[in-house]
Motif scaffolding. Structure first.
Motif, PDB file in Angstrom:
ATOM      1  N   GLN A 108       0.825  -1.207   0.000  1.00  0.00           N
ATOM      2  CA  GLN A 108       0.000   0.000   0.000  1.00  0.00           C
ATOM      3  C   GLN A 108       0.857   1.254   0.000  1.00  0.00           C
ATOM      4  O   GLN A 108       0.560   2.228  -0.710  1.00  0.00           O
ATOM      5  CB  GLN A 108      -0.938   0.008   1.208  1.00  0.00           C
ATOM      6  CG  GLN A 108      -2.023   1.072   1.136  1.00  0.00           C
ATOM      7  CD  GLN A 108      -2.919   0.896  -0.079  1.00  0.00           C
ATOM      8  OE1 GLN A 108      -3.508  -0.159  -0.290  1.00  0.00           O
ATOM      9  NE2 GLN A 108      -3.024   1.937  -0.896  1.00  0.00           N
ATOM     10  N   VAL A 109       1.949   1.229   0.766  1.00  0.00           N
ATOM     11  CA  VAL A 109       2.871   2.378   0.792  1.00  0.00           C
ATOM     12  C   VAL A 109       3.520   2.560  -0.585  1.00  0.00           C
ATOM     13  O   VAL A 109       3.644   3.683  -1.085  1.00  0.00           O
ATOM     14  CB  VAL A 109       3.940   2.187   1.885  1.00  0.00           C
ATOM     15  CG1 VAL A 109       5.026   3.258   1.762  1.00  0.00           C
ATOM     16  CG2 VAL A 109       3.310   2.225   3.267  1.00  0.00           C
ATOM     17  N   LYS A 110       3.920   1.462  -1.199  1.00  0.00           N
ATOM     18  CA  LYS A 110       4.513   1.537  -2.543  1.00  0.00           C
ATOM     19  C   LYS A 110       3.543   2.190  -3.530  1.00  0.00           C
ATOM     20  O   LYS A 110       3.915   3.077  -4.308  1.00  0.00           O
ATOM     21  CB  LYS A 110       4.871   0.136  -3.035  1.00  0.00           C
ATOM     22  CG  LYS A 110       6.021  -0.529  -2.317  1.00  0.00           C
ATOM     23  CD  LYS A 110       6.237  -1.928  -2.898  1.00  0.00           C
ATOM     24  CE  LYS A 110       7.312  -2.691  -2.149  1.00  0.00           C
ATOM     25  NZ  LYS A 110       7.512  -4.053  -2.694  1.00  0.00           N
ATOM     26  N   THR A 111       2.298   1.748  -3.478  1.00  0.00           N
ATOM     27  CA  THR A 111       1.283   2.280  -4.399  1.00  0.00           C
ATOM     28  C   THR A 111       1.045   3.761  -4.151  1.00  0.00           C
ATOM     29  O   THR A 111       0.970   4.556  -5.109  1.00  0.00           O
ATOM     30  CB  THR A 111      -0.038   1.506  -4.242  1.00  0.00           C
ATOM     31  OG1 THR A 111       0.209   0.108  -4.405  1.00  0.00           O
ATOM     32  CG2 THR A 111      -1.042   1.951  -5.282  1.00  0.00           C
ATOM     33  N   ASN A 112       0.927   4.158  -2.906  1.00  0.00           N
ATOM     34  CA  ASN A 112       0.697   5.564  -2.575  1.00  0.00           C
ATOM     35  C   ASN A 112       1.828   6.445  -3.095  1.00  0.00           C
ATOM     36  O   ASN A 112       1.589   7.520  -3.670  1.00  0.00           O
ATOM     37  CB  ASN A 112       0.553   5.734  -1.061  1.00  0.00           C
ATOM     38  CG  ASN A 112      -0.720   5.100  -0.523  1.00  0.00           C
ATOM     39  OD1 ASN A 112      -1.655   4.817  -1.269  1.00  0.00           O
ATOM     40  ND2 ASN A 112      -0.765   4.853   0.781  1.00  0.00           N
ATOM     41  N   TRP A 113       3.065   5.988  -2.894  1.00  0.00           N
ATOM     42  CA  TRP A 113       4.197   6.781  -3.346  1.00  0.00           C
ATOM     43  C   TRP A 113       4.279   6.824  -4.867  1.00  0.00           C
ATOM     44  O   TRP A 113       4.664   7.843  -5.452  1.00  0.00           O
ATOM     45  CB  TRP A 113       5.491   6.239  -2.753  1.00  0.00           C
ATOM     46  CG  TRP A 113       5.786   6.809  -1.396  1.00  0.00           C
ATOM     47  CD1 TRP A 113       5.653   6.215  -0.175  1.00  0.00           C
ATOM     48  CD2 TRP A 113       6.242   8.146  -1.143  1.00  0.00           C
ATOM     49  NE1 TRP A 113       5.996   7.080   0.833  1.00  0.00           N
ATOM     50  CE2 TRP A 113       6.368   8.285   0.267  1.00  0.00           C
ATOM     51  CE3 TRP A 113       6.554   9.244  -1.941  1.00  0.00           C
ATOM     52  CZ2 TRP A 113       6.789   9.462   0.888  1.00  0.00           C
ATOM     53  CZ3 TRP A 113       6.982  10.427  -1.331  1.00  0.00           C
ATOM     54  CH2 TRP A 113       7.093  10.519   0.056  1.00  0.00           C
TER      55      TRP A 113
END
Length: 370
Positions: free
Chosen positions: A231-236
């Motif tokens: 999820q963090v990867k996608t947000n960034w």
């Protein structure tokens, strides 16, 4: 060229889907039934600006960068760099030879004297090789500096250095610095057949095109990180993509977004959109698990270069088929649709025919690696 009967494990499904959708779009826009009747979004911009069609090539080069990470990250520390570079060089030579041999087959009258040397596959070849070497021999921080230097340096070359024989820097098709270099290096006889005075895949434009692949390498490196959750990867990725798009639109004010010149603003704008597109695919497919719709695109995505090469051959020979003295287009499409719709339906039919061919490859587990 070799073929294998098994796929490498742990492929990024969203990348195959995104690449497959890009290849399908590339075939669609390259093979209309009638070049005189095309919907505006399926045409390239006349010069400055960006249509959906203009996104196809930069998206593919972006994914070349992402693919470099997934193909070489595990090998980088275990296999000799010289061996990897020689393998990349062999692939580069093959990619260079394919369009040149194809031209000699389809245009034998022109011969070597009028062989177009730049082009889509030659640009892919050079970008692939250069980005592979940069990935193997430099750190991410160094690549970030090279990325920035390529965009700023290209901007300076194109807008500040006077063009010999012209006397001033400019961004016009036939008189910009890139066109001058192409005529000097290749000669007019070996440039784009529609012009012979400049080429949309010219030599100087390779510099920012490499930056597009470096953009993909940066995103691929982020996707491969194990210290961040999905999820963090996608947000960034979404944030990174939006920032790049905004930066590209800002730079467009004084260095116009232009595919033929592959301007620095074009790199940021299309790279940002590609990042957003890949982030959306990654979130839907690899995180949320929506995979039912992926199959048609995967068929193209796992054999992308093969599909592109065949898209130059199959439509050509389809056009030679005559039914009652008329072509397939004149027989099955032109009489039943308006001109633009007939052209579009014919293009969709070509995509379908090529998909069936690639589906056969997929079922036989034939994945051609150049």
């Amino acid at each position: 060229m070799t073929s294998t009967i098994t796929e490498k494990p742990k492929r990024l499904l969203s990348l195959d889907v995104f690449r497959g959708a890009t290849i399908a779009m590339m075939i669609l826009v390259n093979d209309p039934g009638d070049w005189g009747h095309i919907y505006a979004p399926l045409e390239h911009s006349k010069w400055n600006g960006c249509t959906p069609t203009d996104l196809v090539f930069p998206f593919f080069l972006f994914m070349v960068g992402v693919s470099v990470i997934y193909a070489m990250e595990s090998k980088k520390s275990t296999v000799s760099h010289s061996k990897l570079i020689l393998k990349a060089l062999r692939r580069t030579v093959i990619l260079l030879l394919i369009p040149w041999v194809t031209q000699l087959i389809f245009h034998p009258d022109g011969g070597l004297a009028h062989l177009r040397l730049p082009g889509v596959l030659p640009r892919i070849a050079l970008v692939y090789f250069i980005s592979t070497v940069l990935y193997l021999k430099t750190s991410q921080k160094t690549r970030d500096w090279i990325f920035a230097g390529a965009l700023i340096g290209y901007f300076i070359i194109m807008t500040c250095i006077p063009v010999p024989g012209v006397g001033y820097a400019n961004l016009e098709p036939e008189t910009n610095m890139g066109a001058w270099i192409d005529r000097l290096v290749f000669s007019p006889d070996h440039l784009w057949r529609e012009s012979h005075t400049w080429d949309p895949e010219g030599l100087l434009g390779t510099i920012p095109a490499v930056a597009t692949a470096l953009f993909g390498i940066r995103v691929g490196s982020w996707l491969k990180r194990k210290d961040r959750d999905d999820q963090v990867k996608t947000n960034w990725m979404f944030a990174y993509g939006v920032i790049a798009v905004v930066a590209g639109l800002f730079w467009d004010l004084f260095f116009p977004i232009n595919k033929a010149l592959w301007t620095s603003s074009f790199v940021l704008y299309t790279g940002g959109l590609a990042t957003i597109g890949l982030a959306l695919s990654y979130w839907l497919i690899d995180i949320q698990g929506y995979k039912r719709f992926t199959y048609p695109f995967v068929v193209f995505g796992v054999n992308a270069i093969t599909a592109y090469v065949l898209s130059g051959f199959i439509p050509h020979y389809m056009g030679m088929i005559k039914i009652g003295g008329h072509s397939i287009y004149q027989t099955f499409f032109a009489p039943y649709f308006s001109p633009v719709n007939a052209s579009l339906v014919s293009a969709i039919f070509t995509v379908l025919i090529l998909w069936i061919v690639m589906w056969g490859f997929y079922l036989k587990k034939i994945f051609i690696k150049i």
